[in-house]
Each structure stands twice: as C-alpha cells, then as structure tokens.
Scaffold this motif. Structure first.
Motif, PDB file in Angstrom:
ATOM      1  N   LYS A   1       0.825  -1.142   0.009  1.00  0.00           N
ATOM      2  CA  LYS A   1      -0.040  -0.023   0.154  1.00  0.00           C
ATOM      3  C   LYS A   1       0.897   1.197   0.043  1.00  0.00           C
ATOM      4  O   LYS A   1       1.970   1.254  -0.351  1.00  0.00           O
ATOM      5  CB  LYS A   1      -1.008  -0.181   1.238  1.00  0.00           C
ATOM      6  CG  LYS A   1      -1.867  -1.397   1.265  1.00  0.00           C
ATOM      7  CD  LYS A   1      -2.641  -1.678   2.451  1.00  0.00           C
ATOM      8  CE  LYS A   1      -3.401  -2.961   2.552  1.00  0.00           C
ATOM      9  NZ  LYS A   1      -3.887  -3.298   3.957  1.00  0.00           N
ATOM     10  N   SER A   2       0.235   2.368   0.201  1.00  0.00           N
ATOM     11  CA  SER A   2       1.000   3.615   0.318  1.00  0.00           C
ATOM     12  C   SER A   2       1.950   3.805   1.398  1.00  0.00           C
ATOM     13  O   SER A   2       1.863   3.107   2.436  1.00  0.00           O
ATOM     14  CB  SER A   2       0.104   5.055   0.399  1.00  0.00           C
ATOM     15  OG  SER A   2      -0.770   4.918   1.288  1.00  0.00           O
ATOM     16  N   MET A   3       3.036   4.819   1.420  1.00  0.00           N
ATOM     17  CA  MET A   3       4.058   4.962   2.232  1.00  0.00           C
ATOM     18  C   MET A   3       3.124   5.668   3.409  1.00  0.00           C
ATOM     19  O   MET A   3       3.554   5.382   4.656  1.00  0.00           O
ATOM     20  CB  MET A   3       4.984   5.881   1.771  1.00  0.00           C
ATOM     21  CG  MET A   3       5.790   6.384   2.877  1.00  0.00           C
ATOM     22  SD  MET A   3       7.046   5.057   3.617  1.00  0.00           S
ATOM     23  CE  MET A   3       8.167   4.687   2.428  1.00  0.00           C
ATOM     24  N   THR A   4       2.290   6.801   3.163  1.00  0.00           N
ATOM     25  CA  THR A   4       1.507   7.360   4.068  1.00  0.00           C
ATOM     26  C   THR A   4       0.607   6.427   4.944  1.00  0.00           C
ATOM     27  O   THR A   4       0.656   6.253   6.479  1.00  0.00           O
ATOM     28  CB  THR A   4       0.278   8.094   3.639  1.00  0.00           C
ATOM     29  OG1 THR A   4       1.031   9.072   2.836  1.00  0.00           O
ATOM     30  CG2 THR A   4      -0.415   8.899   4.450  1.00  0.00           C
ATOM     31  N   ARG A   5       0.058   5.364   4.569  1.00  0.00           N
ATOM     32  CA  ARG A   5      -0.780   4.137   5.215  1.00  0.00           C
ATOM     33  C   ARG A   5       0.395   3.332   6.105  1.00  0.00           C
ATOM     34  O   ARG A   5      -0.065   2.951   7.231  1.00  0.00           O
ATOM     35  CB  ARG A   5      -1.390   3.230   4.214  1.00  0.00           C
ATOM     36  CG  ARG A   5      -2.111   2.244   5.348  1.00  0.00           C
ATOM     37  CD  ARG A   5      -3.393   1.706   4.444  1.00  0.00           C
ATOM     38  NE  ARG A   5      -3.820   0.675   4.941  1.00  0.00           N
ATOM     39  CZ  ARG A   5      -5.144   0.171   4.547  1.00  0.00           C
ATOM     40  NH1 ARG A   5      -5.748   0.621   3.464  1.00  0.00           N
ATOM     41  NH2 ARG A   5      -5.812  -0.884   5.297  1.00  0.00           N
TER      42      ARG A   5
END
Length: 219
Positions: A94-98
């Motif tokens: 998934k995303s780095m933010t998540r």
C-alpha cells in the motif's frame, strides 16, 4: 532498470548480529558496542535484554503492521513504543502514508523507513547465491531472517552471526502459540550454500551449529 540490493548508509565496521525470534537465542561471545544488530520482526526484545534497545536495522514483514493473525498481533505488542535506526518493511503493498500511519498506531519509531519489494529481495538473493529466485510459490520463498543475512553480506559485513535463527525449530520468542516456522527447507539450503562458499557466516547457538554446519562464534 535491474534492481540492486539495498545499500546501508555506512559500511558495517564490526560484526553484524542477526537476531531472529526462534525460542532459543544466545548473546554472541564478546558482544559489545562494536557489534551491529539487525532484528527481525519481534526479535528486538531479545537484543534489548543485552542492553541494545535500539537495533541498527529492523526488518519487518508487511503483515505485522496491520495483520490480525496471532503472530502479527504479538509482534505489535512487543514492539509497542520501541524504536530502530533503519526500518525495512518487506513487500508492503500500500502507500507510504498508510505504512507510517500503521507504524504510528503501535508507536514504533525509526530514523529511516524503507520498503523492499519482491525485486529487492530477488536482487540480494541473486547477488550472493548466483541464481534467480522469483518466489512464485512457498517452496521458493525464504524468511526475513535470510533477508537480514543477505542485507548484511551485500553491505560488506566481515562477519555475520546468527542467533535465534533455527530452521529446524518451531514457535517464536514473543508468543506461546508454537506456530510452525515457514520456509525451513529454503532457509537451510541458503545457510549451507553460503557456508560452503566461504562467506563469513557464524551462529551463536550451539544447536544450530550442529544442525546446519555453520561454525560457532567463539570470539
């Protein structure tokens, strides 16, 4: 475009200890501040008992961040409020933010955060084993303990000492579920192949030395 093995910020100047989560582990002979430490998943609690609360590098499987298995929940519990230097999360989809949000949920901090995808693992395997491993099925996959070994060797470690990494064991130090250890055959093949090729690979655990043929670290 061919991926290269991930590079550590500075060369390893002392022995590198790879700490796994097998129920039995041993502090390497002569362990002091000159040793570098790479922890795998929840094994950080082991090196903490040696007076090294913050490892140089931590390697974590992606499922440990949000997964609801017994193993994942146990890992988050023992890592809650802990920290590391480098954190490498394997195959995060998934995303780095998540990812950052998931790590913050159990208050795990780091100086540097990196994701290693399947191609990064393949590049380390190929660099040392001399052949490609595309990990398309369970029989080909190798553990994060072996990923830590590859990382240390591809970054110039002059000695890599395994503890708490026993391909023949079951269970984990951070829970009492006695879960079966995965990738046993592949891991054992990797260790024996690297040993035969003369890589500076040792174990601090006498039983592992007997089972794998790795020399026992006796500094």
């Amino acid at each position: 475009m061919k991926p290269r093995p991930p590079a550590h910020s500075q060369p390893f100047t002392g022995p590198v200890v790879v700490v796994g989560s097998a129920p039995v582990s041993t502090m390497p002979a002569g362990f002091d501040a000159s040793f570098h430490v790479i922890s795998v998943n929840g094994s950080q609690q082991v090196c903490e008992t040696w007076g090294r609360a913050i490892p140089d590098v931590a390697i974590m499987q992606f499922n440990q961040v949000e997964g609801q298995t017994v193993n994942a929940q146990a890992v988050r519990k023992v890592l809650n409020g802990k920290a590391t230097g480098y954190l490498y999360v394997m195959r995060w989809p998934k995303s780095m933010t998540r990812l950052k949000r998931g790590l913050a949920a159990f208050d795990y901090s780091y100086n540097n955060l990196k994701i290693i995808n399947r191609f990064g693992r393949m590049s380390m395997f190929e660099a040392l084993m001399g052949r490609l491993n595309v990990e398309i099925d369970d029989d080909m996959k190798f553990s994060n303990g072996m990923t830590a070994v590859f990382y240390a060797l591809t970054n110039g470690a002059k000695a890599v000492i395994l503890t708490g990494i026993n391909p023949d064991s079951s269970g984990h130090i951070y829970n009492d579920a006695n879960l079966k250890r995965l990738h046993v055959g592949t891991d054992k093949d990797i260790l024996q192949t690297l040993n035969k090729r003369g890589f500076p690979l040792f174990t601090a655990d006498p039983e592992v030395a007997k089972a794998t043929g790795l020399p026992l670290w006796t500094r």
